[in-house]
Enzyme design. Sequence first.
Site, PDB file in Angstrom:
ATOM      1  CG  HIS A 117      46.331  69.536  30.327  1.00 56.80           C
ATOM      2  ND1 HIS A 117      45.798  70.199  31.418  1.00 56.80           N
ATOM      3  CD2 HIS A 117      45.306  69.341  29.462  1.00 56.80           C
ATOM      4  CE1 HIS A 117      44.509  70.397  31.203  1.00 56.80           C
ATOM      5  NE2 HIS A 117      44.186  69.892  30.018  1.00 56.80           N
TER       6      HIS A 117
ATOM      7  N   GLY B  65      50.137  81.589  29.354  1.00 59.07           N
ATOM      8  CA  GLY B  65      48.714  81.241  29.355  1.00 59.07           C
ATOM      9  C   GLY B  65      48.454  79.976  30.162  1.00 59.07           C
TER      10      GLY B  65
ATOM     11  CB  ILE C   5      48.286  79.548  37.023  1.00 65.16           C
ATOM     12  CG1 ILE C   5      47.041  78.710  36.695  1.00 65.16           C
ATOM     13  CG2 ILE C   5      48.814  80.272  35.792  1.00 65.16           C
ATOM     14  CD1 ILE C   5      47.247  77.643  35.673  1.00 65.16           C
TER      15      ILE C   5
ATOM     16  CG  ASP D 110      46.775  73.664  30.797  1.00 62.39           C
ATOM     17  OD1 ASP D 110      47.862  73.478  31.374  1.00 62.39           O
ATOM     18  OD2 ASP D 110      45.679  73.475  31.352  1.00 62.39           O
TER      19      ASP D 110
ATOM     20  CG  ASP E  76      52.337  79.951  26.696  1.00 59.57           C
ATOM     21  OD1 ASP E  76      51.502  79.674  27.591  1.00 59.57           O
ATOM     22  OD2 ASP E  76      52.042  80.010  25.492  1.00 59.57           O
TER      23      ASP E  76
ATOM     24  NE  ARG F 251      48.799  82.596  42.158  1.00 56.38           N
ATOM     25  CZ  ARG F 251      48.079  81.504  42.174  1.00 56.38           C
ATOM     26  NH1 ARG F 251      47.147  81.314  43.072  1.00 56.38           N
ATOM     27  NH2 ARG F 251      48.290  80.553  41.281  1.00 56.38           N
TER      28      ARG F 251
END
Length: 207
Positions: free
Chosen positions: A116, A150, A99, A152, A148, A72
Site C-alpha cells: 500500500h 478490512g 477488495i 488495508d 484481513d 461480487r
Amino acid sequence: MAASRLVVLVSGSGTNLQALLDAIDAHPGGAEGFGAEVVAVGADRENIAGLERAEKAGIPTFVCPVKAYGSREEWDAALTEATDAYAPDLVVSAGFMKIVGKNFIDRFGGRFINTHPALLPAFPGAHGVRDALAYGAKVTGCTVHFVDSGVDTGPIIAQGVVEVLDGEDEAALHERIKEVERQLLVDVVGRLARHGYRIEGRKVTIQ
Ligand code: GRF
C-alpha cells in the site's frame, strides 16, 4: 528447500511484479536462492502492462473481471479458485485494485500480502498518495501487510518512509514512493519465504 510458490495479483503497470521477477532472476541461486518463484499472475482486467510482463516472462496468467460474474460473491469464488489452482504458498497483491471477499480471505488468510502506498494506518484505501498530500503530511511512504477482512487493516510486516517535497504533485510523489515500495516488497517476500514467519495478533515476526 524448494522455493515458495507465489501468485501475484495486479491491476495496472506491474512494476512491483517486475521488481520481484527481476530480483528472482538476478539472484545467484535463482528462485531457490531467493526463496520464492512467481508461478502465476492474476488480474481483474485485460490489456494491462502487468499481464504483458508476466507473458513476456513465460508465466501463466488468469483474468477475473468483476463484471463477468453475476455477483461480487461469485467473482470472489472464481478468483479464489483461479488462484488456488496454482497452489500458492503466498499470494501477493501488487497494485491489485479490488477488495477481495470472505471466500478469498478464508482460503488465503495469513499468507496473502498487500503493498500500500502510504504509512498505514494513515491513508488506507484507493487514494493513499492523494490523501496524504491533501492532508498536508510531511512524511508518507509504503506498507507491506497481511490482508484481513478490512481495507488495508491487516498486520503490518514492513514500512518504508518517503519525505513529501514542497509543491510535489500526486504522480511525482507516487513515483518516488514506488521506488521504495518495490525494494521493500522484494525484501519482504524474500525474507518471508526464506525464513518463515509468525503472526500473533497484530505482530508479525520473520523468523
Ligand atoms: C503501487 O503503488 C501500489 O501500492 C498501489 O498501486 C501501485 C501499483 O504499481 N496500490 P505497479 O502496478 O506495481 O507498477
